[in-house]
Design a protein around this motif. Structure first.
Motif, PDB file in Angstrom:
ATOM      1  N   LYS A   1       0.371   3.975  -2.862  1.00  0.00           N
ATOM      2  CA  LYS A   1       0.185   5.406  -2.583  1.00  0.00           C
ATOM      3  C   LYS A   1       1.128   6.242  -3.439  1.00  0.00           C
ATOM      4  O   LYS A   1       0.718   7.271  -4.006  1.00  0.00           O
ATOM      5  CB  LYS A   1       0.446   5.684  -1.105  1.00  0.00           C
ATOM      6  CG  LYS A   1       0.234   7.133  -0.702  1.00  0.00           C
ATOM      7  CD  LYS A   1       0.887   7.462   0.610  1.00  0.00           C
ATOM      8  CE  LYS A   1       2.396   7.584   0.462  1.00  0.00           C
ATOM      9  NZ  LYS A   1       3.049   8.090   1.696  1.00  0.00           N
TER      10      LYS A   1
ATOM     11  N   THR B   1      -3.807  -0.350   5.151  1.00  0.00           N
ATOM     12  CA  THR B   1      -2.724  -0.906   5.967  1.00  0.00           C
ATOM     13  C   THR B   1      -3.224  -1.235   7.370  1.00  0.00           C
ATOM     14  O   THR B   1      -2.858  -2.273   7.940  1.00  0.00           O
ATOM     15  CB  THR B   1      -1.558   0.083   6.045  1.00  0.00           C
ATOM     16  OG1 THR B   1      -1.075   0.362   4.722  1.00  0.00           O
ATOM     17  CG2 THR B   1      -0.416  -0.489   6.872  1.00  0.00           C
TER      18      THR B   1
ATOM     19  N   TYR C   1       0.825  -1.212   0.000  1.00  0.00           N
ATOM     20  CA  TYR C   1       0.000   0.000   0.000  1.00  0.00           C
ATOM     21  C   TYR C   1       0.862   1.267   0.000  1.00  0.00           C
ATOM     22  O   TYR C   1       0.411   2.319  -0.489  1.00  0.00           O
ATOM     23  CB  TYR C   1      -0.947  -0.013   1.197  1.00  0.00           C
ATOM     24  CG  TYR C   1      -2.048  -1.034   1.046  1.00  0.00           C
ATOM     25  CD1 TYR C   1      -2.882  -1.036  -0.070  1.00  0.00           C
ATOM     26  CD2 TYR C   1      -2.250  -2.020   2.009  1.00  0.00           C
ATOM     27  CE1 TYR C   1      -3.880  -1.979  -0.222  1.00  0.00           C
ATOM     28  CE2 TYR C   1      -3.248  -2.969   1.869  1.00  0.00           C
ATOM     29  CZ  TYR C   1      -4.059  -2.943   0.754  1.00  0.00           C
ATOM     30  OH  TYR C   1      -5.037  -3.882   0.605  1.00  0.00           O
TER      31      TYR C   1
ATOM     32  N   LEU D   1      -5.623   2.364  -6.165  1.00  0.00           N
ATOM     33  CA  LEU D   1      -5.768   2.549  -4.722  1.00  0.00           C
ATOM     34  C   LEU D   1      -7.213   2.902  -4.391  1.00  0.00           C
ATOM     35  O   LEU D   1      -7.749   3.912  -4.844  1.00  0.00           O
ATOM     36  CB  LEU D   1      -4.829   3.658  -4.244  1.00  0.00           C
ATOM     37  CG  LEU D   1      -4.664   3.812  -2.736  1.00  0.00           C
ATOM     38  CD1 LEU D   1      -4.096   2.534  -2.132  1.00  0.00           C
ATOM     39  CD2 LEU D   1      -3.760   4.987  -2.417  1.00  0.00           C
TER      40      LEU D   1
ATOM     41  N   SER E   1      -4.436   4.627   1.831  1.00  0.00           N
ATOM     42  CA  SER E   1      -3.308   3.720   2.051  1.00  0.00           C
ATOM     43  C   SER E   1      -3.203   3.347   3.528  1.00  0.00           C
ATOM     44  O   SER E   1      -3.028   2.172   3.874  1.00  0.00           O
ATOM     45  CB  SER E   1      -2.014   4.384   1.574  1.00  0.00           C
ATOM     46  OG  SER E   1      -0.894   3.573   1.866  1.00  0.00           O
TER      47      SER E   1
ATOM     48  N   GLU F   1      -3.305   9.109   0.654  1.00  0.00           N
ATOM     49  CA  GLU F   1      -2.546   8.671   1.826  1.00  0.00           C
ATOM     50  C   GLU F   1      -3.476   8.087   2.879  1.00  0.00           C
ATOM     51  O   GLU F   1      -3.138   7.078   3.527  1.00  0.00           O
ATOM     52  CB  GLU F   1      -1.759   9.841   2.406  1.00  0.00           C
ATOM     53  CG  GLU F   1      -0.880   9.442   3.583  1.00  0.00           C
ATOM     54  CD  GLU F   1       0.058  10.553   4.018  1.00  0.00           C
ATOM     55  OE1 GLU F   1       0.938  10.272   4.857  1.00  0.00           O
ATOM     56  OE2 GLU F   1      -0.079  11.678   3.516  1.00  0.00           O
TER      57      GLU F   1
END
Length: 452
Positions: free
Chosen positions: A176, A441, A172, A257, A437, A434
């Motif tokens: 990103k 995560t 990830y 993403l 991501s 972000e």
């Protein structure tokens, strides 16, 4: 304790191995497969075959899911995980070692000076003896080895789940960077079109040269950002490939993403403690220590032995006696005398202290996991809120930018407002990428923390 590696362990393996690689056979089909005629195989071969079966079946269903394919590749190639599995296989080899009888003793003696008896001189003596453990000792030792092997297996599962989290984390991060790169390139294309518009307006007398310079400054900034992003991807790629045990700069394909819509609902404390392999490992080790205490107590009991002596007797010299020269067979029974009690008491105390230590380790690990669970769950909720905020900011910024662009195209004024709004939009889009991501995560970390 035959076939200690039982269906609970196998079902755990099936459940967790299929979590990231949804296979076509399904969980229930896998359980039926395991409880069919395949099940009576020896434990070691059963586990090995099932592990291979899972990996093969998982590989068949990896379709357009780059992260899933990386999970399979990591599980097959990562040396740390493979070493954990080899340690489990080695522990399985301990079971047949401890459940067997000690080797019998065979001795041969030759009388340099034959011992004369009424039947004749004793010339050769052959002895065969077998010591026997106290009743239940072998079963207790097998239980210790089986529990230790199960603990090794849970250690392997924990290492594999941890590896999946680290792979997802690196994946990830790369996704990103690629998304930021895409956003920055779109920004470059937009700035180029605005620079052309500002240049035409200046040539037509409807704008200022400063507008062209402002657009050029932002273009140079974006070019620098793209170069930095390209360099930033290299160490992230190296970290991911290191987990996959392959060349560090081998390219990785990533999906677009986006947020996963499979966020996990909060789990109760009991559910968390039931699923995590690290806690199961400590629980099994604690049970193994308890079984070791039983073994230590049984080792302090007398050990019986049986044997037989065979004596070769020569012919008597100058005498005629009944059964003269007949060999002697003498059955024997023996028993050990465990009179030095300190070592046996120390072994029992050692097992008790190990069990107490493992109980404390389990308590500490439980507290740590519960703390991590709360932390990760907060991170997920936080990123969800931030993503919603950035979606609203992006939507409103695009509307404002459209209005400002139209006004500048018509009147040639407020170009700095257009650029400022575009930079805000760029910031919101990067922040959103972000946040997604970090959200994904955190989901991967939540799966590790919950043992899924």
């Amino acid at each position: 304790m035959k076939n200690r590696i039982n269906s609970i362990t196998i079902r755990s393996l099936i459940t967790k191995s299929f979590y990231y690689t949804s296979t076509r056979i399904g969980f229930e089909s896998a359980i039926r497969f395991l409880t069919s005629g395949f099940w009576p195989l020896a434990s070691k071969h059963r586990i090995t075959m099932i592990y291979g079966f899972i990996m093969v079946m998982a590989a068949f269903d990896v379709q357009s899911q780059p992260l899933d394919s990386l999970f399979v590749l990591a599980a097959q190639s990562n040396p740390d995980v493979q070493s954990k599995y080899k340690a489990f296989e080695a522990a399985m080899q301990r079971i047949p070692q401890v459940k067997g009888f000690p080797d019998p003793t065979l001795s041969l003696g030759y009388f340099l000076s034959p011992v004369e008896t009424r039947l004749g001189p004793q010339e050769v003596k052959i002895s065969l003896s077998q010591m026997l453990p106290w009743f239940g000792t072998l079963k207790a030792k097998e239980k210790v080895a089986s529990l230790a092997a199960e603990a090794r297996f849970q250690d392997f599962m924990d290492a594999r789940n941890r590896l999946y989290y680290h792979v997802a984390d690196a994946y990830y991060a790369i996704a990103k960077i690629k998304e930021w790169t895409r956003i920055e390139r779109e920004n470059v294309n937009l700035l180029k079109s605005w620079k052309e518009l500002a240049t035409r307006n200046y040539e037509n007398g409807d704008g200022d040269m400063v507008d062209v310079l402002r657009a050029d400054l932002h273009l140079k900034e974006s070019a620098t950002n793209l170069e930095i992003l390209s360099r930033e991807e290299r160490p992230l790629l190296a970290r991911l490939n290191q987990l996959l045990n392959r060349p560090l700069q081998e390219p990785v394909v990533t999906d677009t993403l986006k947020m996963f819509d499979d966020a996990l609902t909060p789990l109760s404390r009991d559910s968390l403690l039931l699923l995590h392999p690290a806690l199961q490992k400590l629980e099994l080790m604690e049970q193994s220590s308890k079984a070791e205490e039983a073994v230590a107590r049984k080792n302090g009991l007398p050990r019986p032995g049986i044997g037989i002596d065979y004596v070769v007797v020569g012919n008597p010299s100058g005498l005629q006696v009944d059964n003269g020269g007949k060999d002697i067979i003498m059955p024997m029974v023996s028993i050990s005398l465990p009179i030095y009690r300190k070592k046996y008491k120390a072994a029992v105390r050692e097992a008790q202290l190990n069990r107490e230590s493992l109980a404390l380790q389990k308590e500490a690990a439980t507290n740590n996991l519960l703390s991590l669970y709360e932390e990760v769950w907060f991170t997920i909720q936080k990123q969800e809120q931030l993503i919603q905020l950035y979606d609203e900011q992006i939507r409103e910024s695009r509307q404002a930018l459209k209005l400002l662009t139209t006004a500048y195209a018509n009147a040639g004024k407020d170009f700095d407002e257009v650029l400022s709004m575009q930079q805000n939009l760029l910031k919101y889009e990067k922040n959103r990428a972000e946040a997604i991501s970090r959200y994904n995560t955190a989901l991967a970390r939540l799966r590790y923390v919950t043992g899924r």
